[in-house]
Design a protein around this motif. Structure first.
Motif, PDB file in Angstrom:
ATOM      1  N   MET A 265      -9.164  -6.861 -10.007  1.00  0.00           N
ATOM      2  CA  MET A 265      -7.675  -7.429  -9.623  1.00  0.00           C
ATOM      3  C   MET A 265      -7.122  -6.216  -9.450  1.00  0.00           C
ATOM      4  O   MET A 265      -6.737  -6.587  -8.449  1.00  0.00           O
ATOM      5  N   LEU A 266      -6.707  -5.195 -10.486  1.00  0.00           N
ATOM      6  CA  LEU A 266      -6.272  -3.784  -9.280  1.00  0.00           C
ATOM      7  C   LEU A 266      -7.211  -3.185  -8.566  1.00  0.00           C
ATOM      8  O   LEU A 266      -6.111  -2.782  -7.771  1.00  0.00           O
ATOM      9  N   ASP A 267      -8.061  -3.434  -8.420  1.00  0.00           N
ATOM     10  CA  ASP A 267      -8.431  -2.701  -6.868  1.00  0.00           C
ATOM     11  C   ASP A 267      -7.921  -3.380  -5.791  1.00  0.00           C
ATOM     12  O   ASP A 267      -7.580  -3.172  -4.681  1.00  0.00           O
ATOM     13  N   PHE A 268      -8.247  -4.921  -6.060  1.00  0.00           N
ATOM     14  CA  PHE A 268      -7.834  -5.792  -4.912  1.00  0.00           C
ATOM     15  C   PHE A 268      -6.031  -5.632  -4.850  1.00  0.00           C
ATOM     16  O   PHE A 268      -5.840  -6.010  -3.513  1.00  0.00           O
ATOM     17  N   TYR A 269      -5.418  -5.436  -6.096  1.00  0.00           N
ATOM     18  CA  TYR A 269      -3.912  -4.848  -5.593  1.00  0.00           C
ATOM     19  C   TYR A 269      -3.453  -3.420  -5.321  1.00  0.00           C
ATOM     20  O   TYR A 269      -2.243  -2.988  -4.803  1.00  0.00           O
ATOM     21  N   GLY A 270      -4.896  -3.307  -4.728  1.00  0.00           N
ATOM     22  CA  GLY A 270      -4.412  -0.829  -4.754  1.00  0.00           C
ATOM     23  C   GLY A 270      -4.016  -0.146  -5.515  1.00  0.00           C
ATOM     24  O   GLY A 270      -3.154   0.256  -5.692  1.00  0.00           O
ATOM     25  N   ILE A 271      -4.671  -0.719  -6.790  1.00  0.00           N
ATOM     26  CA  ILE A 271      -4.253  -0.234  -8.582  1.00  0.00           C
ATOM     27  C   ILE A 271      -5.584   0.533  -9.171  1.00  0.00           C
ATOM     28  O   ILE A 271      -7.126  -0.384  -9.000  1.00  0.00           O
ATOM     29  N   LYS A 277      -8.035   3.325 -23.120  1.00  0.00           N
ATOM     30  CA  LYS A 277      -6.987   4.046 -24.113  1.00  0.00           C
ATOM     31  C   LYS A 277      -5.944   3.230 -24.266  1.00  0.00           C
ATOM     32  O   LYS A 277      -5.225   1.891 -24.406  1.00  0.00           O
ATOM     33  N   THR A 278      -5.080   3.544 -22.913  1.00  0.00           N
ATOM     34  CA  THR A 278      -3.469   3.526 -22.958  1.00  0.00           C
ATOM     35  C   THR A 278      -3.158   3.003 -22.227  1.00  0.00           C
ATOM     36  O   THR A 278      -2.080   2.106 -22.496  1.00  0.00           O
ATOM     37  N   GLY A 279      -4.043   2.446 -21.296  1.00  0.00           N
ATOM     38  CA  GLY A 279      -3.917   1.050 -20.309  1.00  0.00           C
ATOM     39  C   GLY A 279      -2.876   1.959 -18.721  1.00  0.00           C
ATOM     40  O   GLY A 279      -2.598   1.413 -17.888  1.00  0.00           O
ATOM     41  N   GLU A 280      -2.875   3.353 -19.013  1.00  0.00           N
ATOM     42  CA  GLU A 280      -2.077   4.228 -17.881  1.00  0.00           C
ATOM     43  C   GLU A 280      -2.625   3.375 -16.261  1.00  0.00           C
ATOM     44  O   GLU A 280      -3.581   3.624 -16.299  1.00  0.00           O
ATOM     45  N   VAL A 281      -2.005   3.279 -15.405  1.00  0.00           N
ATOM     46  CA  VAL A 281      -2.539   2.495 -14.075  1.00  0.00           C
ATOM     47  C   VAL A 281      -1.891   3.789 -12.977  1.00  0.00           C
ATOM     48  O   VAL A 281      -0.939   4.598 -12.963  1.00  0.00           O
ATOM     49  N   LYS A 282      -2.191   3.848 -12.049  1.00  0.00           N
ATOM     50  CA  LYS A 282      -1.970   4.531 -11.040  1.00  0.00           C
ATOM     51  C   LYS A 282      -2.362   3.664  -9.950  1.00  0.00           C
ATOM     52  O   LYS A 282      -2.913   2.407  -9.721  1.00  0.00           O
ATOM     53  N   ARG A 283      -1.417   4.052  -8.583  1.00  0.00           N
ATOM     54  CA  ARG A 283      -2.082   3.633  -6.633  1.00  0.00           C
ATOM     55  C   ARG A 283      -3.535   4.259  -6.966  1.00  0.00           C
ATOM     56  O   ARG A 283      -3.979   5.731  -6.913  1.00  0.00           O
ATOM     57  N   ALA A 284      -4.326   3.321  -5.873  1.00  0.00           N
ATOM     58  CA  ALA A 284      -5.645   3.441  -5.619  1.00  0.00           C
ATOM     59  C   ALA A 284      -5.656   4.444  -4.582  1.00  0.00           C
ATOM     60  O   ALA A 284      -4.155   4.308  -3.408  1.00  0.00           O
ATOM     61  N   SER A 285      -6.512   5.408  -3.927  1.00  0.00           N
ATOM     62  CA  SER A 285      -6.575   5.693  -2.780  1.00  0.00           C
ATOM     63  C   SER A 285      -5.843   4.651  -1.094  1.00  0.00           C
ATOM     64  O   SER A 285      -5.722   5.026  -0.288  1.00  0.00           O
ATOM     65  N   HIS A 286      -7.088   3.345  -1.774  1.00  0.00           N
ATOM     66  CA  HIS A 286      -6.382   2.061  -0.688  1.00  0.00           C
ATOM     67  C   HIS A 286      -5.008   1.674  -0.930  1.00  0.00           C
ATOM     68  O   HIS A 286      -5.213   0.535  -0.189  1.00  0.00           O
ATOM     69  N   TRP A 287      -4.043   2.154  -1.747  1.00  0.00           N
ATOM     70  CA  TRP A 287      -2.552   1.449  -1.949  1.00  0.00           C
ATOM     71  C   TRP A 287      -2.346  -0.318  -1.102  1.00  0.00           C
ATOM     72  O   TRP A 287      -1.568  -0.272  -0.821  1.00  0.00           O
ATOM     73  N   ARG A 288      -1.381   1.400   1.175  1.00  0.00           N
ATOM     74  CA  ARG A 288      -1.156   0.637   0.931  1.00  0.00           C
ATOM     75  C   ARG A 288      -1.584   0.170   2.089  1.00  0.00           C
ATOM     76  O   ARG A 288      -0.852  -1.065   2.233  1.00  0.00           O
ATOM     77  N   ASP A 289      -2.406  -0.795   2.198  1.00  0.00           N
ATOM     78  CA  ASP A 289      -2.967  -1.662   2.761  1.00  0.00           C
ATOM     79  C   ASP A 289      -2.926  -3.440   1.608  1.00  0.00           C
ATOM     80  O   ASP A 289      -2.508  -3.728   2.584  1.00  0.00           O
TER      81      ASP A 289
END
Length: 405
Positions: A265-271, A277-289
């Protein structure tokens, strides 16, 4: 043929036709209407009524239970009720940093129920010791309050119920879905498919990953990937039971599969998940779309709220705050995703079980909110305490309350 026999034959045919209609047409129609209406009745009629009664009469049970209010005797001998933040807020079955606060923190974050923006369902702040009230009996100022606060207060009821392990559902014994033997756990162990789609957990992870049309337009899978103790809109999905939660937390395969569902689901949202271990997330390469899709299909706000709740219930409460902080950064600091900002502030933030993390997130939101006079997600007293601080410019590398701007 006599007229009488003709009438009898006609009556027989009418009776047969009526019986066929009742059995073949009317009953399925009634059953369909019942399935569609029962969740609406439960969420919009029975639950608010149960909430009012529940809060008006107070809880009943043994003193000192983790989900029960603590009753203290005042000088006049009359017991006053204070809702405690129990273990639930730090994750099921585990004690965490959000369970208890030191005297300094408790004094710092005490909120007066007479505050203009005090919300009885928001257990993020400590009540004034000298003026502890029940939720139903909290005093409210006569002056009308902002519309945004009314929306927040409505959302706060739902999030309070979740954070305190559904005390209202426990007092309202209705079985919304007939369950077999631990269907959610069996699904996550690959022993049964989701319903009505008939998809096994490994097929979701392998075949649905990156299939954004399916993930967007199919609405019956999210209740299986992220089950809760509360009913959803898929009548073929089952609510979690206490026994399932215990077994799920003890099963490494189930937890690993839940992590893969989260990444799906993160990938679906562009994340993307940076640190397991910590759960840190960031923008994926396809985040704009993907951000464009998320901003235009706001029913995903409900899905993200469900995901956050599920993470807290099934062993990943430490993943909640990093994801919420990500959305606060995108909406308040970077100016992306304007159509989900209200859901982030009303629901996402208050899904975080750890009280201290939740406070830090509210503080981060306040410091980065453009119109601070319109900020309604914490009492005025707390806002005044923070008013001397200012938000750092994005990208300067500063950190506030453990979050990098």
């Amino acid at each position: 043929m006599t007229p009488l026999s003709g009438l009898l034959r006609l009556a027989t045919r009418v009776s047969v036709a009526a019986a066929w209609f009742v059995r073949g047409g009317l009953c399925p129609l009634v059953a369909w209407l019942w399935r569609r209406s029962r969740l609406f009745l439960a969420s919009r009629v029975f639950t608010p009524a149960a909430t009012y009664v529940h809060l008006a009469v107070g809880w009943r049970g043994e003193r000192g239970s983790a989900n029960e209010p603590e009753v203290t005797d005042g000088g006049d001998g009359v017991g006053e009720t204070r809702v405690e933040e129990g273990r639930r807020e730090a994750g099921p079955g585990t004690a965490g940093p959000g369970d208890t606060d030191g005297e300094e923190d408790a004094a710092l974050y005490r909120a007066d129920p007479a505050d203009e923006l005090y919300c009885g369902y928001d257990s993020t702040w400590e009540a004034e010791v000298s003026d502890e009230r029940t939720l139903a009996g909290s005093w409210r100022p006569a002056a009308p309050r902002p519309y945004k606060f009314s929306r927040f207060e409505n959302a706060a009821r739902d999030m309070y119920n979740y954070r305190h392990d559904y005390p209202l559902w426990d007092s309202f014994p209705i079985s919304f879905v007939e369950q077999d033997d631990k269907p959610n756990l069996c699904f996550y162990l690959g022993k049964k498919p989701s319903l009505p789609d008939g998809v096994y957990i490994h097929n979701f992870h392998n075949d649905w990953y990156g299939n954004y049309d399916k993930l967007e337009y199919v609405h019956t899978y999210i209740q299986w990937l992220f089950p809760l103790q509360e009913p959803g809109m898929n009548n073929d999905a089952s609510t979690l039971t206490k026994g399932e939660i215990e077994d799920f937390l003890a099963n490494g395969t189930a937890r690993e599969n839940l992590l893969r569902s989260y990444e799906l689901m993160l990938d679906f949202y562009g994340i993307m998940l940076c640190n397991e271990k910590t759960g840190e997330v960031k923008r994926a390469s396809h985040w704009r779309d993907r951000f464009c899709n998320l901003n235009n299909h706001t029913h995903n706000n409900l899905r993200i709220t469900r995901i956050l709740k599920c993470l807290g219930t099934l062993g990943f409460p430490h993943y909640q705050a990093p994801l919420v902080h990500f959305f606060l950064m995108e909406t308040l600091v970077r100016g992306e995703l304007p159509n989900i900002k209200d859901s982030v502030l009303n629901y996402f933030v208050f899904a975080v079980l750890d009280k201290r993390e939740r406070r830090n997130l509210v503080k981060f939101a306040y410091l980065n909110y453009d119109r601070k006079d319109e900020f309604v997600w914490c009492p005025r007293k707390i806002q005044m305490m923070w008013s001397g601080l200012s938000a750092s410019e994005p990208g300067d590398g500063d950190k506030k309350d453990g979050y990098e701007l």
